[in-house]
Design an enzyme around this catalytic site. Structure first.
Site, PDB file in Angstrom:
ATOM      1  N   ASP A 184      -5.981   1.643  10.141  1.00 28.00           N
ATOM      2  CA  ASP A 184      -7.418   1.452  10.330  1.00 28.00           C
ATOM      3  C   ASP A 184      -7.633   0.956  11.768  1.00 28.00           C
ATOM      4  O   ASP A 184      -7.655   1.758  12.695  1.00 28.00           O
ATOM      5  CB  ASP A 184      -7.865   0.454   9.252  1.00 28.00           C
ATOM      6  CG  ASP A 184      -9.359   0.214   9.202  1.00 28.00           C
ATOM      7  OD1 ASP A 184     -10.108   0.952   9.836  1.00 28.00           O
ATOM      8  OD2 ASP A 184      -9.778  -0.726   8.515  1.00 28.00           O
ATOM      9  N   GLU A 214       3.457   4.096   6.502  1.00 24.09           N
ATOM     10  CA  GLU A 214       2.233   3.342   6.213  1.00 24.09           C
ATOM     11  C   GLU A 214       1.306   4.174   5.338  1.00 24.09           C
ATOM     12  O   GLU A 214       1.288   5.404   5.436  1.00 24.09           O
ATOM     13  CB  GLU A 214       1.509   3.013   7.526  1.00 24.09           C
ATOM     14  CG  GLU A 214       1.777   1.617   8.051  1.00 24.09           C
ATOM     15  CD  GLU A 214       1.116   0.509   7.227  1.00 24.09           C
ATOM     16  OE1 GLU A 214       0.820   0.701   6.025  1.00 24.09           O
ATOM     17  OE2 GLU A 214       0.901  -0.566   7.799  1.00 24.09           O
ATOM     18  N   ASP A 215       0.529   3.500   4.509  1.00 19.87           N
ATOM     19  CA  ASP A 215      -0.473   4.200   3.724  1.00 19.87           C
ATOM     20  C   ASP A 215      -1.673   4.574   4.596  1.00 19.87           C
ATOM     21  O   ASP A 215      -2.142   5.697   4.575  1.00 19.87           O
ATOM     22  CB  ASP A 215      -0.922   3.345   2.520  1.00 19.87           C
ATOM     23  CG  ASP A 215      -1.334   1.926   2.909  1.00 19.87           C
ATOM     24  OD1 ASP A 215      -1.088   1.499   4.066  1.00 19.87           O
ATOM     25  OD2 ASP A 215      -1.929   1.234   2.060  1.00 19.87           O
ATOM     26  N   ARG A 238      -5.008   0.879  -7.172  1.00 17.47           N
ATOM     27  CA  ARG A 238      -3.830   1.524  -6.563  1.00 17.47           C
ATOM     28  C   ARG A 238      -3.266   2.628  -7.454  1.00 17.47           C
ATOM     29  O   ARG A 238      -2.512   3.477  -7.013  1.00 17.47           O
ATOM     30  CB  ARG A 238      -2.704   0.492  -6.350  1.00 17.47           C
ATOM     31  CG  ARG A 238      -3.043  -0.618  -5.378  1.00 17.47           C
ATOM     32  CD  ARG A 238      -1.767  -1.389  -5.033  1.00 17.47           C
ATOM     33  NE  ARG A 238      -2.023  -2.699  -4.433  1.00 17.47           N
ATOM     34  CZ  ARG A 238      -2.210  -2.906  -3.139  1.00 17.47           C
ATOM     35  NH1 ARG A 238      -2.194  -1.896  -2.296  1.00 17.47           N
ATOM     36  NH2 ARG A 238      -2.419  -4.124  -2.682  1.00 17.47           N
ATOM     37  N   GLY A 266       0.774  -1.244   0.000  1.00 18.98           N
ATOM     38  CA  GLY A 266       0.000   0.000   0.000  1.00 18.98           C
ATOM     39  C   GLY A 266       0.799   1.285   0.000  1.00 18.98           C
ATOM     40  O   GLY A 266       0.380   2.280  -0.582  1.00 18.98           O
ATOM     41  N   ASP A 282      -5.928  -0.193  -2.266  1.00 15.65           N
ATOM     42  CA  ASP A 282      -6.598  -1.058  -3.226  1.00 15.65           C
ATOM     43  C   ASP A 282      -7.962  -1.571  -2.779  1.00 15.65           C
ATOM     44  O   ASP A 282      -8.267  -1.624  -1.590  1.00 15.65           O
ATOM     45  CB  ASP A 282      -5.729  -2.287  -3.507  1.00 15.65           C
ATOM     46  CG  ASP A 282      -5.712  -3.244  -2.319  1.00 15.65           C
ATOM     47  OD1 ASP A 282      -5.243  -2.829  -1.236  1.00 15.65           O
ATOM     48  OD2 ASP A 282      -6.189  -4.383  -2.458  1.00 15.65           O
ATOM     49  N   LYS A 330      -7.766   6.373  10.354  1.00 12.27           N
ATOM     50  CA  LYS A 330      -9.210   6.314  10.630  1.00 12.27           C
ATOM     51  C   LYS A 330      -9.430   6.269  12.141  1.00 12.27           C
ATOM     52  O   LYS A 330      -9.463   5.184  12.730  1.00 12.27           O
ATOM     53  CB  LYS A 330      -9.821   5.068   9.987  1.00 12.27           C
ATOM     54  CG  LYS A 330      -9.868   5.082   8.468  1.00 12.27           C
ATOM     55  CD  LYS A 330     -10.534   3.812   7.952  1.00 12.27           C
ATOM     56  CE  LYS A 330     -10.665   3.817   6.451  1.00 12.27           C
ATOM     57  NZ  LYS A 330     -11.146   2.506   5.931  1.00 12.27           N
TER      58      LYS A 330
HETATM   59  P1  IMP Z   1      -5.471  -2.303  10.111  1.00 15.12           P
HETATM   60  O1  IMP Z   1      -4.596  -3.477  10.483  1.00 15.12           O
HETATM   61  O2  IMP Z   1      -6.913  -2.541  10.434  1.00 15.12           O
HETATM   62  O3  IMP Z   1      -4.984  -0.988  10.678  1.00 15.12           O
HETATM   63  O4  IMP Z   1      -5.502  -2.216   8.547  1.00 15.12           O
HETATM   64  C1  IMP Z   1      -4.449  -1.817   7.836  1.00 15.12           C
HETATM   65  C2  IMP Z   1      -4.556  -2.295   6.404  1.00 15.12           C
HETATM   66  O5  IMP Z   1      -5.897  -2.487   5.949  1.00 15.12           O
HETATM   67  C3  IMP Z   1      -3.983  -1.228   5.529  1.00 15.12           C
HETATM   68  O6  IMP Z   1      -2.581  -1.354   5.420  1.00 15.12           O
HETATM   69  C4  IMP Z   1      -4.722  -1.432   4.244  1.00 15.12           C
HETATM   70  O7  IMP Z   1      -4.067  -2.398   3.470  1.00 15.12           O
HETATM   71  C5  IMP Z   1      -6.066  -1.960   4.660  1.00 15.12           C
HETATM   72  N1  IMP Z   1      -7.110  -0.906   4.678  1.00 15.12           N
HETATM   73  C6  IMP Z   1      -7.684  -0.334   5.756  1.00 15.12           C
HETATM   74  N2  IMP Z   1      -8.612   0.562   5.404  1.00 15.12           N
HETATM   75  C7  IMP Z   1      -8.612   0.581   4.040  1.00 15.12           C
HETATM   76  C8  IMP Z   1      -9.370   1.327   3.061  1.00 15.12           C
HETATM   77  O8  IMP Z   1     -10.233   2.170   3.344  1.00 15.12           O
HETATM   78  N3  IMP Z   1      -9.082   1.058   1.763  1.00 15.12           N
HETATM   79  C9  IMP Z   1      -8.134   0.153   1.371  1.00 15.12           C
HETATM   80  N4  IMP Z   1      -7.410  -0.559   2.266  1.00 15.12           N
HETATM   81  C10 IMP Z   1      -7.650  -0.349   3.594  1.00 15.12           C
HETATM   82 MG    MG Z   2      -0.939  -1.360   4.051  1.00 16.97          MG
END
Ligand code: IMP
Ligand code: MG
Length: 178
Positions: free
Chosen positions: A106, A102-103, A168, A48, A162, A134
């Site tokens: 979440d 990081e992109d 992407r 990402g 993505d 977020k």
């Molecule tokens: P986390 O572990 O829940 O913080 O999620 C992180 C990963 O989920 C990111 O690195 C993204 O790959 C994916 N992700 C979370 N939210 C989105 C979104 O809105 N669009 C696309 N990918 C997301």
């Molecule tokens: Mg990611």
């Protein structure tokens, strides 16, 4: 309103390429000042963050290195199911100042996994930069040091992010149309 279709879903623009690049310029200035003389190692988390890492790094004006890591999923034998392991790491990060790129953060589960595995390599310091955050979805206590934009808890694509591996390739960011 600019709309795009990716696979079966429609998205509309929510962040322009220009505003993304402006914010990245600010982050790069801040990082260049905070890490002056420290020779930091930027660690882009694939896939990402490839676009963000590239654009940010081009704007860094101090001595700095960049390398990339990937989180590989494999089926664990525990009841928790999929386990994620960082691949691409080596001992070179010992005693270095590490800046994770990081992109998007979440829930923070990915970030916590990364932090846990990285600290085993004994870097001098670890800080986290994420282009997108977020806050409503975040479940962890790990401090995020630099945030590009806080965004609503909605699904977004573009600029490296993505939907099922697609989307992407846009330089703007788009939100799923409900
Ligand atoms: P986390 O572990 O829940 O913080 O999620 C992180 C990963 O989920 C990111 O690195 C993204 O790959 C994916 N992700 C979370 N939210 C989105 C979104 O809105 N669009 C696309 N990918 C997301
Ligand atoms: Mg990611």
């Amino acid at each position: 309103m600019k709309k795009i279709k990716i696979l079966d879903k429609e998205f509309e623009i929510s962040m322009s390429a220009e505003s993304i690049q402006n914010r990245i310029g600010e982050l790069a200035e801040e990082l260049s000042s905070d890490y002056e003389g420290k020779k930091p190692v930027f660690l882009g988390i694939l896939n990402g963050s490839f676009m963000f890492s590239s654009d940010l790094f081009k704007k860094i004006s101090i001595d700095a290195q960049i390398t990339f890591l990937k989180l590989a999923s494999y089926q664990g034998t525990t009841s928790t199911g999929a386990v994620k392991q960082l691949i691409g790491l080596n001992q070179d990060i010992k005693d270095q100042h590490i800046v994770i790129l990081e992109d998007i953060v979440d829930t923070g589960i990915t970030l916590e996994t990364i932090m846990r595995q990285l600290s085993g390599y004994q870097p001098k310091s670890i800080k986290i930069v994420t282009l997108l955050f977020k806050p409503e979805a975040y479940q962890k206590d790990v401090k995020i040091d630099y945030i590009g934009f806080s965004v609503p808890n909605e699904f977004i694509v573009g600029y490296g992010l993505d939907y099922d591996g697609f989307g992407r390739n846009y330089d703007d960011i788009y939100t799923l149309v409900k």
